[in-house]
Each structure stands twice: as structure tokens, then as C-alpha cells.
Write a protein that holds these residues in place. Structure first.
Motif, mmCIF file in Angstrom:
data_model
loop_
_atom_site.group_PDB
_atom_site.id
_atom_site.type_symbol
_atom_site.label_atom_id
_atom_site.label_comp_id
_atom_site.label_asym_id
_atom_site.label_seq_id
_atom_site.Cartn_x
_atom_site.Cartn_y
_atom_site.Cartn_z
ATOM 1 N N ASP A 197 0.846 -1.185 0.000
ATOM 2 C CA ASP A 197 0.000 0.000 0.000
ATOM 3 C C ASP A 197 0.887 1.243 0.000
ATOM 4 O O ASP A 197 2.079 1.173 0.291
ATOM 5 N N TRP A 198 0.287 2.351 -0.357
ATOM 6 C CA TRP A 198 1.017 3.611 -0.456
ATOM 7 C C TRP A 198 0.244 4.672 0.307
ATOM 8 O O TRP A 198 -0.966 4.561 0.502
ATOM 9 N N ARG A 199 0.912 5.706 0.749
ATOM 10 C CA ARG A 199 0.316 6.648 1.699
ATOM 11 C C ARG A 199 0.254 8.071 1.164
ATOM 12 O O ARG A 199 1.223 8.567 0.581
ATOM 13 N N ASN A 200 -0.883 8.708 1.443
ATOM 14 C CA ASN A 200 -0.994 10.147 1.221
ATOM 15 C C ASN A 200 -0.404 10.933 2.390
ATOM 16 O O ASN A 200 -0.335 12.162 2.318
ATOM 17 N N THR A 201 0.003 10.233 3.448
ATOM 18 C CA THR A 201 0.617 10.867 4.628
ATOM 19 C C THR A 201 1.989 10.228 4.880
ATOM 20 O O THR A 201 2.212 9.624 5.936
ATOM 21 N N PRO A 202 2.933 10.335 3.955
ATOM 22 C CA PRO A 202 4.203 9.610 4.093
ATOM 23 C C PRO A 202 4.981 9.895 5.374
ATOM 24 O O PRO A 202 5.592 8.967 5.916
ATOM 25 N N PRO A 203 5.001 11.126 5.935
ATOM 26 C CA PRO A 203 5.774 11.320 7.169
ATOM 27 C C PRO A 203 5.274 10.474 8.338
ATOM 28 O O PRO A 203 6.003 10.269 9.309
ATOM 29 N N ALA A 204 4.025 9.999 8.247
ATOM 30 C CA ALA A 204 3.448 9.213 9.343
ATOM 31 C C ALA A 204 3.749 7.727 9.234
ATOM 32 O O ALA A 204 3.547 7.003 10.205
ATOM 33 N N GLY A 205 4.250 7.256 8.047
ATOM 34 C CA GLY A 205 4.428 5.818 7.981
ATOM 35 C C GLY A 205 4.988 5.227 6.714
ATOM 36 O O GLY A 205 4.827 4.025 6.489
ATOM 37 N N ALA A 206 5.649 5.996 5.851
ATOM 38 C CA ALA A 206 6.077 5.464 4.559
ATOM 39 C C ALA A 206 7.544 5.052 4.499
ATOM 40 O O ALA A 206 8.020 4.627 3.453
ATOM 41 N N MET A 207 8.275 5.138 5.591
ATOM 42 C CA MET A 207 9.721 4.901 5.538
ATOM 43 C C MET A 207 10.066 3.420 5.407
ATOM 44 O O MET A 207 9.400 2.552 5.970
ATOM 45 N N VAL A 208 11.087 3.133 4.635
ATOM 46 C CA VAL A 208 11.709 1.808 4.613
ATOM 47 C C VAL A 208 13.149 1.966 5.077
ATOM 48 O O VAL A 208 13.777 3.009 4.876
ATOM 49 N N THR A 209 13.658 0.925 5.730
ATOM 50 C CA THR A 209 15.031 0.968 6.220
ATOM 51 C C THR A 209 15.513 -0.446 6.493
ATOM 52 O O THR A 209 14.735 -1.400 6.450
ATOM 53 N N SER A 210 16.786 -0.568 6.763
ATOM 54 C CA SER A 210 17.384 -1.859 7.116
ATOM 55 C C SER A 210 17.696 -1.902 8.604
ATOM 56 O O SER A 210 17.769 -0.862 9.274
ATOM 57 N N ALA A 211 17.910 -3.106 9.126
ATOM 58 C CA ALA A 211 18.331 -3.227 10.521
ATOM 59 C C ALA A 211 19.669 -2.519 10.737
ATOM 60 O O ALA A 211 19.882 -1.871 11.769
ATOM 61 N N GLU A 212 20.554 -2.624 9.769
ATOM 62 C CA GLU A 212 21.849 -1.953 9.905
ATOM 63 C C GLU A 212 21.676 -0.442 10.030
ATOM 64 O O GLU A 212 22.302 0.204 10.882
ATOM 65 N N ASP A 213 20.809 0.144 9.197
ATOM 66 C CA ASP A 213 20.580 1.579 9.274
ATOM 67 C C ASP A 213 19.926 1.977 10.598
ATOM 68 O O ASP A 213 20.250 3.023 11.166
ATOM 69 N N MET A 214 19.002 1.156 11.084
ATOM 70 C CA MET A 214 18.386 1.465 12.374
ATOM 71 C C MET A 214 19.426 1.430 13.488
ATOM 72 O O MET A 214 19.382 2.237 14.422
ATOM 73 N N GLY A 215 20.365 0.480 13.387
ATOM 74 C CA GLY A 215 21.453 0.451 14.354
ATOM 75 C C GLY A 215 22.284 1.711 14.295
ATOM 76 O O GLY A 215 22.692 2.256 15.333
ATOM 77 N N ARG A 216 22.538 2.200 13.088
ATOM 78 C CA ARG A 216 23.310 3.445 12.947
ATOM 79 C C ARG A 216 22.562 4.619 13.558
ATOM 80 O O ARG A 216 23.167 5.490 14.206
ATOM 81 N N PHE A 217 21.246 4.659 13.327
ATOM 82 C CA PHE A 217 20.471 5.760 13.901
ATOM 83 C C PHE A 217 20.483 5.687 15.423
ATOM 84 O O PHE A 217 20.697 6.702 16.104
ATOM 85 N N LEU A 218 20.236 4.507 15.980
ATOM 86 C CA LEU A 218 20.259 4.359 17.430
ATOM 87 C C LEU A 218 21.623 4.719 18.008
ATOM 88 O O LEU A 218 21.726 5.373 19.055
ATOM 89 N N GLN A 219 22.676 4.297 17.329
ATOM 90 C CA GLN A 219 24.025 4.614 17.795
ATOM 91 C C GLN A 219 24.224 6.125 17.842
ATOM 92 O O GLN A 219 24.764 6.668 18.815
ATOM 93 N N ASP A 220 23.768 6.813 16.796
ATOM 94 C CA ASP A 220 23.920 8.261 16.751
ATOM 95 C C ASP A 220 23.023 8.927 17.794
ATOM 96 O O ASP A 220 23.435 9.859 18.497
ATOM 97 N N PHE A 221 21.803 8.450 17.910
ATOM 98 C CA PHE A 221 20.821 8.997 18.841
ATOM 99 C C PHE A 221 21.322 8.913 20.286
ATOM 100 O O PHE A 221 21.069 9.799 21.098
ATOM 101 N N LEU A 222 22.044 7.842 20.603
ATOM 102 C CA LEU A 222 22.517 7.607 21.961
ATOM 103 C C LEU A 222 23.956 8.071 22.190
ATOM 104 O O LEU A 222 24.512 7.860 23.260
#
Length: 285
Positions: A197-222
Motif C-alpha cells: 500500500d502507499w500513503r498520502n501521509t508519508p511522514p506518518a508511515g512510509a519509511m523503509v530501512t534496514s536493521a543496519e541503518d536502524m542500528g546506525r540511527f540508534l548509535q547516533d541517537f545515543l
């Protein structure tokens, strides 16, 4: 797929399962990308926080002054702020009908969609919370228009590129380089994946990412030396709304919870067969 960050370092990446039953492609924590549904809101809030820290946006400015159409759409003349939108305390109703599209070509430009379909405000702002996908879409529109870029381009410039999240995107349609890596969601029986499905409200839920990228974000966030910047991280980790000082509240997007005796910041998501969970414990990194 999952990423675990301990003491500010990515300690573990893992995955299991089938990413594509047709080809036999297995899930991989580096190469597979997933739809993260409402965990996307964490990144919309992070983009706003970084722009606020850079004096490009203000959490408490009245958005009705930015967009004259907004008061008429809301059905009242009360102020509406980014702080209210990002803590779900704006009083906006929400609606699912019309928010999703079966075909990506049917997705409307976000500003056009919100002018036509933004729900009315039926509760006084600031007295309670009501989860609002459309509120986050409106916050994303502020990011886009204030940056002079599309929302996808703005988040890529503000967050993904500085942090090194090369497998992340809000784009609709997805770039071919990510679409071929998408882990498809399947029901408990059958070999056909759920339709995207596709969204007319992408900031609320349209992102795709990898586990590796989420790890990078968490690392930076913390991290004590975050690329987001200390001011932006403070905005994302400090409480901005609570129904009572002694109960958990919300930062920007993130919900406070008590986990194993510590304050955790949490957001979950789910859509079309995908489930996602973001948990950060700032004190212990």
C-alpha cells in the motif's frame, strides 16, 4: 531483523526468515529493507528537531500563520503548533479512509491532500492526546516547505546522509535499488505476498530501512557526539507532554515507558503485514 545497541555501539545485528518466497531470498540485516510503518514518525520528529535546533522551525509558532487555509480546514481559529502535532495533543481527529492508496500513481501531493482531507480539530489542543497520522503529515509538510525540498529529500539531507543511512527512504515509489531488496510480508499460509500500500501521509508511515541503518540511527541517537546535534537530541529525549507530572508522557513522537526500572522511549508500528518496534534507553545508552 533486529539491531541491538549497547553503550552507544552497535553490538548485534541479526535476521531470520524468508524475504521473498518466489526467489528464495533470505532476510539479511544489512541488505534487506523493511517497511517500518509508524516508527517512521520518529524520523519525522528527528527532522523537525534538527530544523528547530538550526533555527529553521519553531516548535511553538502558530502554523495557521504559515498556511492561511489551515484555520478554515480545522474549523476554528485556535493556534496549532508543531509541538502539539508531534505529541499528538493537537486535538485533531484522524481518518484511515483515503489515507492509503492501492496504486502508487494515486498518491496525491502531500500539500494538496492535506488541504482537501486534513481532519477537523474536535478536542481542545493541549488537554489530552489523540493519535494522529495526519498531524505528523502536517509536520512533515512544514519540514518540506521550510527546507524548499520534498519531504523525502529533506529527511535524506537532514538525517540519512549525515548518519550514513544509505538503505533508508521515504520515497514513493521506492527507488529500484531498494524495491529489489524489500523483504515482503506474507500471511501464515500461501505464497503470495501482501500487496504493497502507499500513503498520502508519508511522514506518518512510509519509511523503509534496514536493521543496519536502524542500528546506525540508534548509535547516533545515543551518542555523546551525535550528528543530529545535542540540541536536537535533547528535544527528542525531553518530555513535551504528559497528562500528569507523575505518569509517563511523550517526547517528540516517542512514548515514555518504564522498562526494567529505567526510562525508555518507545514507538511501535504496523501495516500490511509489517511490524516494527523502536526502543531507546538514553541513560544506559
Amino acid at each position: 531483523a533486529w539491531a541491538v545497541v549497547l553503550d552507544g555501539q552497535v553490538a548485534f545485528l541479526g535476521a531470520h526468515g524468508m524475504a521473498d518466497r518466489t526467489t528464495g531470498r533470505l532476510v539479511d540485516p544489512v541488505n534487506s529493507v523493511f517497511r517500518i510503518a509508524s516508527v517512521s514518525k520518529v524520523f519525522t520528529a528527528a527532522a523537525v528537531a534538527k530544523m528547530v535546533a538550526n533555527d529553521q522551525l519553531d516548535l511553538d509558532d502558530d502554523l495557521c500563520q504559515m498556511w492561511p487555509w489551515l484555520s478554515a480546514r480545522l474549523g476554528d481559529s485556535d493556534p496549532l503548533s508543531l509541538r502539539q502535532l508531534l505529541t499528538h495533543s493537537s486535538g485533531l481527529e484522524d481518518r484511515l479512509l483515503g489515507m492509503f492508496c492501492a496504486q502508487v500513481d494515486d498518491v496525491q501531493p502531500m500539500g494538496e491532500y492535506l488541504r482537501e482531507r486534513l481532519p477537523r480539530r474536535t478536542t481542545q489542543a493541549g488537554i489530552g492526546t489523540r493519535y494522529s497520522n495526519h498531524g505528523f503529515a502536517l509536520a512533515g509538510l512544514a519540514v518540506a516547505e521550510s527546507s524548499g525540498m520534498s519531504f523525502d529529500e529533506a529527511v535524506r539531507s537532514l538525517l540519512f546522509e549525515p548518519i550514513g543511512m544509505s538503505s533508508s527512504s521515504f520515497a514513493q515509489p521506492l527507488p529500484a535499488s531498494l524495491l529489489t531488496r524489500l523483504a515482503r510480508a506474507y500471511g501464515s499460509s500461501g505464497d503470495e505476498p501482501f500487496a504493497l500500500d502507499w500513503r498520502n501521509t508519508p511522514p506518518a508511515g512510509a519509511m523503509v530501512t534496514s536493521a543496519e541503518d536502524m542500528g546506525r540511527f540508534l548509535q547516533d541517537f545515543l551518542s555523546s557526539d551525535s550528528r543530529l546535534g545535542e540540541s536536537a537530541v535533547d528535544l527528542l529525549t525531553n518530555r513535551h507532554f504528559s497528562g500528569h507530572p507523575e505518569i509517563p508522557g511523550l517526547t517528540l513522537a516517542l512514548q515514555e515507558q518504564h522498562l526494567a526500572g529505567q526510562r525508555a522511549l518507545v514507538h511501535a508500528g504496523g501495516s500490511s503485514g509489517y511490524r516494527s518496534l523502536f526502543v531507546a534507553i538514553p541513560k544506559s545508552r
